[in-house]
Design an enzyme around this catalytic site. Structure first.
Site, mmCIF file in Angstrom:
data_model
loop_
_atom_site.group_PDB
_atom_site.id
_atom_site.type_symbol
_atom_site.label_atom_id
_atom_site.label_comp_id
_atom_site.label_asym_id
_atom_site.label_seq_id
_atom_site.Cartn_x
_atom_site.Cartn_y
_atom_site.Cartn_z
ATOM 1 N N PHE A 145 -1.770 14.048 1.461
ATOM 2 C CA PHE A 145 -1.667 12.503 2.127
ATOM 3 C C PHE A 145 -1.710 11.939 0.851
ATOM 4 O O PHE A 145 -3.214 10.976 1.265
ATOM 5 C CB PHE A 145 -2.562 12.492 3.784
ATOM 6 N N ASP A 230 -6.543 10.758 -6.527
ATOM 7 C CA ASP A 230 -6.203 9.809 -5.346
ATOM 8 C C ASP A 230 -8.145 10.015 -4.707
ATOM 9 O O ASP A 230 -8.353 10.895 -3.723
ATOM 10 C CB ASP A 230 -5.523 10.722 -4.759
ATOM 11 N N LYS A 259 -7.742 0.983 -0.290
ATOM 12 C CA LYS A 259 -8.709 1.164 1.522
ATOM 13 C C LYS A 259 -9.705 0.018 1.019
ATOM 14 O O LYS A 259 -9.845 -1.466 0.900
ATOM 15 C CB LYS A 259 -8.597 2.149 1.737
#
Length: 404
Positions: A145, A230, A259
């Site tokens: 993801f 990531d 984030k």
């Protein structure tokens, strides 16, 4: 009746009436928050064990971050990158130092950081590695993801994320996560990067075998391929280290961050790499109007300074041990598996008992917020500011839910 006086049902209906249904949120309407706790429109308090999918690593309204935002709001919020502003240099310098890299390229969302990483890897492949024009490929993992842009969903293996969004962007090879042999077989002379999550968050906090990331690093070095990590969910203290890669003794060629970098206040993302990688970009070849804006930089610089103390990494490691010990004690009592690292856990509930959604709804009724994924799996990712007592409380509420 008390139920007739509650504001939540009407607020949920109103939100549903005026929005596209691309999410299926729990029926809670939050109006205020502080630390690890949120309060809904009816005054009910909940322990937040999702923390905005790690965007709120430092809790809601961390005073240092809020102060930085307030101060910057009174001075300057946006210039675009057409000009330089006085918050930019500190942010880029201090984030580069935290990452151990030469350069930083600020963006806004995590998906933008991933897209930037893909573009940079391809350009590096053509200009530095010598891959023929239009032939670059990037190897990715099943269960990934990395975001929801059209390019990113092109290499997703989640049909909910991918279906009906074609035609799909070519140039990606998908291999099983954690399988070094499959990865080695997919890399060829035109491979420019291996793009991986060190721990797969959306898939259910899946931790690969201990030799996997070191093996990826060695393979990329031997084949002259960029290792792009990531760390948008796994990084910035979540796993008990600044980066999840650290815990395997691995340094990637490129970090993708987001984030928590915005402190739960503004969207901030970044790509960090050395000059021989990020240096392939020239003016006009990539950019973002809001990327690296003054407000974002002011907040994110304070995030980097909080992490530079090491306090939050230590909290995540120490309290994570307590969390995982408590959760492992529920295996055989409604849980069939527990995975994760630091203050990050994926829990597989016995599907004969209930779905992940049902478990989250019952936890919500007991004042704890979490989120399901993939059927009977739920994820816990509380703020790194959570206390030992609050962890015990969350585990106790989960135990009560599983016990029926």
């Amino acid at each position: 009746m008390i139920e007739d006086m509650l504001r939540t049902p009407a607020a949920v209906q109103d939100a549903e009436r005026h929005t596209a249904h691309n999410y299926h949120p729990l029926p809670v309407v939050i109006s205020s928050a502080e630390g690890a706790w949120v309060t809904d429109v009816d005054g009910r308090r909940y322990l937040d064990c999702l923390a905005g999918y790690s965007a709120l690593n430092f809790g809601h309204r961390h005073p240092t971050l809020i102060a930085a935002a307030h101060a910057q709001l009174d001075r300057l919020t946006l210039t675009s990158r057409a000009f330089v502003h006085d918050q930019f240099a500190d942010f880029c310098r201090e984030l580069a130092a935290l990452c151990g890299k030469d350069l930083v390229l600020p963006m806004n969302t995590g998906a933008e950081a991933v897209e930037t990483g893909i573009k940079v890897a391809r350009k590096w492949g053509y200009q530095v590695k010598g891959v023929p024009a239009g032939q670059a490929n990037i190897v990715v993992a099943e269960g990934n993801f990395h975001g929801r842009t059209t390019t990113i969903v092109s290499f997703s293996t989640d049909e909910d994320a991918r279906a009906d969004f074609g035609p799909y962007t070519p140039g990606f090879r998908v291999v099983p996560y954690g399988d070094l042999a499959a990865l080695a077989g997919a890399v060829d002379e035109h491979t420019v990067a291996v793009l991986l999550e060190p721990i797969q968050g959306e898939q259910g906090v899946v931790v690969p075998p201990s030799d996997y990331l070191p093996g990826v690093r060695q393979l990329c070095t031997e084949r002259n391929v960029l290792f792009v990590a990531d760390e948008i969910q796994s990084g910035l203290g979540r796993t008990g280290a600044t980066f999840a890669c650290e815990q395997e003794g691995v340094v990637p060629d490129m970090y993708l961050l987001g984030k928590a970098l915005g402190g739960g206040i503004v969207p901030v993302s970044a790509v960090a790499a050395d000059a021989d990688v990020l240096g392939v970009l020239r003016p006009g070849q990539h950019g973002s109007t809001f990327g690296g804006n003054p407000l974002a930089c002011a907040v994110a610089t304070e995030v980097v300074r909080l992490l530079a103390t090491g306090e939050f990494q230590r909290r995540s490691a120490e309290l994570g041990e307590r969390l995982h010990a408590g959760l492992r004690g529920l295996i055989g009592k409604g849980l069939v598996a527990v995975r994760g690292r630091g203050l990050w856990a994926g829990l597989d509930i016995d599907p004969a008992l209930m779905s992940g959604r049902a478990a989250c709804e019952r936890l919500m009724a007991r004042g704890v917020l979490a989120k399901d994924t993939h059927g009977s799996t739920i994820r816990l990712a509380p703020p790194l500011t959570i206390t030992a007592e609050e962890i015990d409380h969350a585990v106790a509420q989960l135990a009560a839910v599983l016990a029926g």
